[in-house]
Design an enzyme around this catalytic site. Structure first.
Site, mmCIF file in Angstrom:
data_model
loop_
_atom_site.group_PDB
_atom_site.id
_atom_site.type_symbol
_atom_site.label_atom_id
_atom_site.label_comp_id
_atom_site.label_asym_id
_atom_site.label_seq_id
_atom_site.Cartn_x
_atom_site.Cartn_y
_atom_site.Cartn_z
ATOM 1 N N GLU A 1 34.932 15.131 66.017
ATOM 2 C CA GLU A 1 33.566 14.915 66.132
ATOM 3 C C GLU A 1 33.100 13.895 67.107
ATOM 4 O O GLU A 1 32.223 13.790 67.738
ATOM 5 C CB GLU A 1 32.788 14.638 64.670
ATOM 6 C CG GLU A 1 32.810 15.744 63.714
ATOM 7 C CD GLU A 1 31.983 16.924 64.033
ATOM 8 O OE1 GLU A 1 30.987 16.521 64.935
ATOM 9 O OE2 GLU A 1 31.875 17.749 63.288
ATOM 10 N N ARG B 1 30.768 14.592 70.349
ATOM 11 C CA ARG B 1 29.152 13.947 70.329
ATOM 12 C C ARG B 1 29.042 12.873 71.304
ATOM 13 O O ARG B 1 28.230 12.768 72.019
ATOM 14 C CB ARG B 1 28.783 13.564 68.938
ATOM 15 C CG ARG B 1 28.885 14.794 67.887
ATOM 16 C CD ARG B 1 28.418 14.447 66.531
ATOM 17 N NE ARG B 1 28.804 15.175 65.532
ATOM 18 C CZ ARG B 1 27.718 15.790 64.519
ATOM 19 N NH1 ARG B 1 26.662 15.547 64.728
ATOM 20 N NH2 ARG B 1 27.963 16.668 63.659
ATOM 21 N N ASP C 1 36.010 28.241 65.136
ATOM 22 C CA ASP C 1 35.006 28.661 66.149
ATOM 23 C C ASP C 1 35.118 28.311 67.572
ATOM 24 O O ASP C 1 35.409 28.877 68.462
ATOM 25 C CB ASP C 1 33.533 28.308 65.809
ATOM 26 C CG ASP C 1 33.203 26.862 65.261
ATOM 27 O OD1 ASP C 1 34.178 26.055 65.278
ATOM 28 O OD2 ASP C 1 32.023 26.569 64.797
ATOM 29 N N GLU D 1 23.729 27.680 66.962
ATOM 30 C CA GLU D 1 24.486 28.570 67.406
ATOM 31 C C GLU D 1 23.798 29.710 67.859
ATOM 32 O O GLU D 1 23.915 30.351 68.784
ATOM 33 C CB GLU D 1 25.866 28.796 66.596
ATOM 34 C CG GLU D 1 26.673 27.707 66.438
ATOM 35 C CD GLU D 1 26.227 26.595 65.502
ATOM 36 O OE1 GLU D 1 27.054 25.614 65.636
ATOM 37 O OE2 GLU D 1 25.298 26.601 64.860
#
Length: 596
Positions: free
Chosen positions: A181, A185, A318, A498
């Site tokens: 993360e 980010r 994903d 998404e």
């Protein structure tokens, strides 16, 4: 009676001045050159532990003996974007109106963050409180930098850049750092803003390298696989760390784009070396798993064990698949490794996980993927479950179809994207649930509407008696299940991007303006259900037009969801896919090669 001709012009002029004042100063999305924005006040986290530990001089316990060098001779790639024809005056007017409204909603959320959570990670959009979910380095601020640039919010950008000086990436009050993360980010936000401004602001690359040097210590393990929940203070005081026995695939395989671009920008090969080692392990294991071509959702990174039994392209998996064609692009097609890995994966997805859904719209081929669990004793178990995180796949397949010259895959890309649009349009609020079951067709090419099959999928068993039919109808009525969809496993909407991500890609790839209309419907419904006093909030139940709110607004709402919407209604050359590759957090990285 004497004439009052002089008074009338004065009165008219007065009212015109008042009207002009209201018009000019009440527009929330216009900034004038003479305006001076008030500096936001940093919000202090009084509950944070005050540590004096800084990771500045930590030594490498397992130093790299031989570095994998970055390829440096990129080749042209096929064109991705559709060659758009000039739009009509009406089309332009409508598009710009939609774009302005999206920008206004971004500013509403940004101002909520700026006023109530400045330099903290997130604002709570209902209560006006804050959260530090990602090490307290100002996740929303950094994640939103390139959105500010794309939307032309120069004054806001200057405030953010000034605040960036206060962020110290060498220390945090968090006992663990979420490596995945933090990279997507923070590092992604810094690099994306740097690339969009052509290096105009040196602090962006400076901070990206500062963060990269810190996170690099998470790779200092016996096999150089990163500790994804990194106990950073151990590294700071010279103690060893080890990879995790239970590491999800997405976290391990989705660091390539950011680290590769950091090496390209700084010339330091260590970042690329770190992620290429992970790719090489994924490559070696890909055809040796229980479902050759796919990796299990959970990996033992300590032992490099890929024998897990659960397979999916949804949450926890994903972005590893997403990054295969994107890393090929950022490397300028200098190796065929990522292309081969992508084709193997897509072939396995088509053979094992891809299904057409039974819907009343028989003209469209609505596609979803399922989840698979390998059971050696009883046979493989398929769950026909979709979730919002899987909606990235339509855009990824569309992008790869262009890059790898596989036009036949565009049908799959369209079907997957249409599936997510259908899931939005089918719900009472016009918003897709976080996860739900669907009714699979028996065949991919022929799939007539079959109400009996739908009822059986609701019950998960054949209809044998009248009471079975009544039970199915009762479930449908009580749970608000639309035709073709099964029961919702998770009814929430978490402001996820998404579905809109794939709509953006398919619009830019095909030029089909029906995708703009779909995006506008989706946006209007999202805004109606999620807008709060201080921003926009996740909601608990997309079946309920007045759902409870979760008081949660993650940074990706501004970094991804609203950015994709804005780009859908922008000129096609704004962040062109022939000039940039977008990270999994929608940060645009400058491509190193042009197109054929």
């Amino acid at each position: 009676m004497p004439s009052n001709r002089r008074g009338r012009p004065l009165t008219t002029a007065f009212f015109l001045l008042i009207a002009a004042y209201i018009f000019l100063f009440q527009l929330p999305f216009i900034h004038f050159p003479w305006s001076h924005l008030r500096k936001p006040i940093p919000v202090i986290n009084h509950d944070a532990r005050k540590d004096n530990i800084h990771l500045t001089d930590a030594r490498q316990i397992y130093p790299i003996k031989s570095t994998i060098e970055l390829p440096t001779s990129p080749s042209p790639l096929p064109r991705v974007q559709h060659e758009f024809e000039p739009e009509s005056r009406f089309e332009r007017k409508e598009r710009l109106h939609r774009q302005r409204v999206v920008k206004q909603e971004f500013l509403h959320a940004w101002n909520g963050y700026k006023d109530h959570a400045w330099l903290r990670d997130e604002v709570n959009p209902v209560s006006g409180k804050f959260e530090d979910s990602f090490s307290g380095w100002g996740a929303t601020l950094v994640d939103s930098l390139d959105t500010l640039i794309i939307m032309g919010l120069d004054d806001e950008l200057e405030l953010a850049l000034e605040a960036l000086e206060q962020i110290d990436f060498t220390t945090t009050f968090s006992s663990e750092v979420n490596v995945f993360e933090i990279i997507i980010r923070y590092m992604g936000g810094l690099i994306g803003a740097h690339d969009l401004t052509n290096g105009k602001y040196p602090i962006l690359l400076q901070k990206a390298q500062e963060l990269g040097d810190m996170i690099y210590h998470a790779f200092d393990t016996h096999n150089h696989m990163p500790q994804m929940r990194w106990k950073w203070s151990r590294s700071a005081i010279g103690q060893s760390i080890e990879p995790m026995r239970n590491t999800n695939l997405a976290e391990l395989g989705s660091l390539t784009l950011e680290f590769t671009r950091l090496t390209q920008l700084t010339g330091n090969p260590k970042y690329y070396d770190a992620v290429q080692r992970i790719t090489n392990e994924l490559d070696k294991s890909q055809m040796k798993t229980s479902i050759p071509g796919l990796w299990p959702v959970s990996i033992d990174a300590m032992r490099l064990d890929f024998t897990g039994s659960e397979f999916s392209i949804g949450g926890c998996a994903d972005s590893t698949y997403e990054y295969l064609p994107k890393e090929h692009i950022i490397l300028g097609a200098q190796t065929d490794q990522y292309e081969k890995m992508y084709i193997r994966a897509l072939d396995a997805i088509k053979h094992n996980l891809l299904f057409r859904a039974v819907t009343q719209d028989e003209e469209k081929k609505i596609l979803f993927t399922g989840d698979l669990k390998v059971d050696r004793r009883h046979g493989n178990i398929i769950q026909h479950s979709s979730d919002h995180l899987k909606c990235f796949l339509g855009g990824t397949v569309g992008l790869a179809a262009k890059i790898f010259n596989r036009p036949q895959d565009l049908t799959i890309a369209r079907g997957l994207t249409d599936g997510c649009i259908w899931a939005y349009d089918s719900m009472p609020t016009g918003i897709m649930p976080e996860s739900f079951l669907y009714t699979p067709c028996e065949e991919m090419d022929e799939c007539p509407w079959d109400e009996k099959r739908w009822y059986e999928s609701i019950l998960r068993q054949p209809l044998k008696q009248k009471k079975d039919l009544q039970e199915a109808q009762q479930i449908i009525a009580s749970e608000g299940v639309p035709p073709g969809m099964g029961t919702a496993q998770n009814t929430a909407y978490k402001l996820r991007p998404e579905a809109l991500e794939s709509v953006f890609y398919m619009y830019r790839i095909t030029g089909d303006k029906s995708y703009q209309d779909a995006a506008w419907r989706m946006f209007q419904n999202i805004e109606k259900s999620t807008r709060t006093k201080y921003g926009h909030s996740s909601i608990e139940d997309v079946r309920d037009p007045i759902s409870n709110m979760e008081d949660k607004m993650e940074s990706y709402w501004l970094a991804e969801t609203l950015k994709y919407l804005y780009l859908i209604f922008s000129e096609p050359d704004v962040v062109s896919l022939d000039e940039y590759v977008l990270s999994t957090e929608a940060h645009p990285f400058k491509r190193t090669s042009g197109f054929i």
